[in-house]
Design a protein around this motif. Sequence first.
Motif, PDB file in Angstrom:
ATOM      1  N   PRO A   7       0.840  -1.203   0.000  1.00  0.00           N
ATOM      2  CA  PRO A   7       0.000   0.000   0.000  1.00  0.00           C
ATOM      3  C   PRO A   7       0.870   1.246   0.000  1.00  0.00           C
ATOM      4  N   HIS A   8       0.305   2.353  -0.491  1.00  0.00           N
ATOM      5  CA  HIS A   8       1.096   3.585  -0.604  1.00  0.00           C
ATOM      6  C   HIS A   8       1.530   4.109   0.761  1.00  0.00           C
ATOM      7  N   ASP A   9       0.730   3.836   1.804  1.00  0.00           N
ATOM      8  CA  ASP A   9       1.058   4.318   3.141  1.00  0.00           C
ATOM      9  C   ASP A   9       1.738   3.240   3.979  1.00  0.00           C
ATOM     10  N   THR A  26      -3.708  -9.779   3.202  1.00  0.00           N
ATOM     11  CA  THR A  26      -3.586  -9.910   1.748  1.00  0.00           C
ATOM     12  C   THR A  26      -4.941  -9.685   1.072  1.00  0.00           C
ATOM     13  N   TRP A  27      -4.872  -9.272  -0.176  1.00  0.00           N
ATOM     14  CA  TRP A  27      -6.050  -9.172  -1.047  1.00  0.00           C
ATOM     15  C   TRP A  27      -5.610  -9.699  -2.407  1.00  0.00           C
ATOM     16  N   THR A  28      -6.109 -10.864  -2.763  1.00  0.00           N
ATOM     17  CA  THR A  28      -5.631 -11.576  -3.936  1.00  0.00           C
ATOM     18  C   THR A  28      -6.517 -11.266  -5.140  1.00  0.00           C
ATOM     19  N   VAL A  31      -1.252  -5.828  10.545  1.00  0.00           N
ATOM     20  CA  VAL A  31      -1.880  -4.508  10.507  1.00  0.00           C
ATOM     21  C   VAL A  31      -3.142  -4.552   9.659  1.00  0.00           C
ATOM     22  N   PRO A  32      -4.112  -3.663   9.911  1.00  0.00           N
ATOM     23  CA  PRO A  32      -5.374  -3.662   9.155  1.00  0.00           C
ATOM     24  C   PRO A  32      -5.262  -2.947   7.813  1.00  0.00           C
ATOM     25  N   ALA A  33      -4.247  -3.283   7.062  1.00  0.00           N
ATOM     26  CA  ALA A  33      -4.068  -2.757   5.703  1.00  0.00           C
ATOM     27  C   ALA A  33      -3.655  -3.934   4.831  1.00  0.00           C
ATOM     28  N   CYS A  34      -3.955  -3.844   3.555  1.00  0.00           N
ATOM     29  CA  CYS A  34      -3.746  -4.999   2.664  1.00  0.00           C
ATOM     30  C   CYS A  34      -2.626  -4.757   1.663  1.00  0.00           C
TER      31      CYS A  34
END
Length: 504
Positions: A365-367, A388-390, A458-461
């Motif tokens: 992710p960008h952040d 992950t997000w596949t 972390v809650p980001a993919c």
Amino acid sequence: MLRLHGRLWLELQRGHRLIWAAAGRPYVQSIQCRRRSPLRPLNSVTDLKPHTTLAIFAKPPVPGAVKTRLAARIGAEAAALLAKAFVEDTYEAVAQLGFRVVFASTSEAPIEGFEAVEHWDQGEGHLGRRMTRILGRALENSEVAIGIGSDSPGCPTQRICDAAERLESGVADVVLVPATDGGYTLIGLRACTPELLDGIEWSSPRTLEQTVARLEAQGLEVVLLEPWFDIDELPDLVRFMSAVESRPAVAPRSAAAIETLKRRGLVVPTLSVVLPVLNEVTRIGPQLERLKATPGIDELVVVDGGSDDGTLVVVEPYVQPRLMAAQPSVLLLRCEAGRARQMNAGAATASGTVLLFLHADVELPHDTIRWVDEALAEPNVVAGAFRTWTLDDDGKRRRPWLHLADLRSRTTSQPYGDQAIFLPRSRFESLGGFADLELMEDLEFTRRLSKLGELRVVPACVTVSGRRFIARPVWYTLCVNTFPLLYNLGVSPRVLGRIYRAVR
């Protein structure tokens, strides 16, 4: 001193790499340029004394209100201490030049320690309007107005003198000193209107290019001097620290502030991303482009395991040494194939205090840096990873069953390698790195990590290519997600590796 017409300079910049020695020597370009017309020598800066007003654009060094991007990495108090030192070094350098010097402040109150120096309030509006307001005011009583930032300590004062001389001699209408991040650290001009710098995207890699285009569209002659850098992000500070370590006299107050922070235990965190690759010719180029544009990444270490498909040909043009550019440095290593071996080799070469291990088919992710910093700031967190997000490679076709692979990343306490595991270098080294296994080296590593503390997912993919799952039936996806259980039950990584069989 190089003198180039603005548009020509921009074109040459695209074709020639700027090199800045860590010892603080000026930039060198692999080109030779001649002045279009001889300029009279500048024998004494006092010759310009009645004609030039120099404005230092600065914010009061208040914690939380100054150097916010840098503060996100080193803390608000440390960033404010450095900002104060930057202002002091900048003023002390230019005060010796004989110009009229004023502060262009974002506050009506004078900057602490400089109450005796004239302060002008920048006022409201975007940066372009605030700059033209200050420069226009300077031109009311001076033939030349120059604006500089307070975050470029150590900038050679000869650049300022050269800018003033070119403007006063009529060689240029506008003079700029480019910054390595796509902006500029100095602007000087002989005439100014409020709308002169409208329509420019500020704090952007295109700021300089857009400024030159707008000025030339108004019929102004633009001269660009040799570039310098400003200190906005952590990589900028790291480069500056390297420079002042060998030449503290160029910015004595800043050098002293850095030493103070070091005595207080400041460790400047830097992030190295390690990418093990093998025959990734179609993916590695776009991956490197994305990573170079991701804020907070200081170094990319590509470790090739013996590619024979042209991967190396794609990577080699990206390679650039440490501390030589505003973007992350890119290193290329070669070693025997094997993801664990490749990642260990990359970690041994990387210079960052934080390591992040990334597969070629996984997008951050960008952040990213936000999540890395927040996770590792927790005292009980020993390492982290992402959900992950596949997706299909084209990102368009809909195969909902691909997301079965993502359930594991939301439930497991032991992340896989495709979750972009990150941790402090010191912890990685204390564990001896990854075990040299055919498969499950990531799980074996996180099992050891989990005994030391929390592994924070972390809650980001991260976005993961579904290439391996698309090339196999649905049962394969289900099977792969049972690997942790099978491994924990004692199934050999060699056996699991035969099931996994890489699909590229």
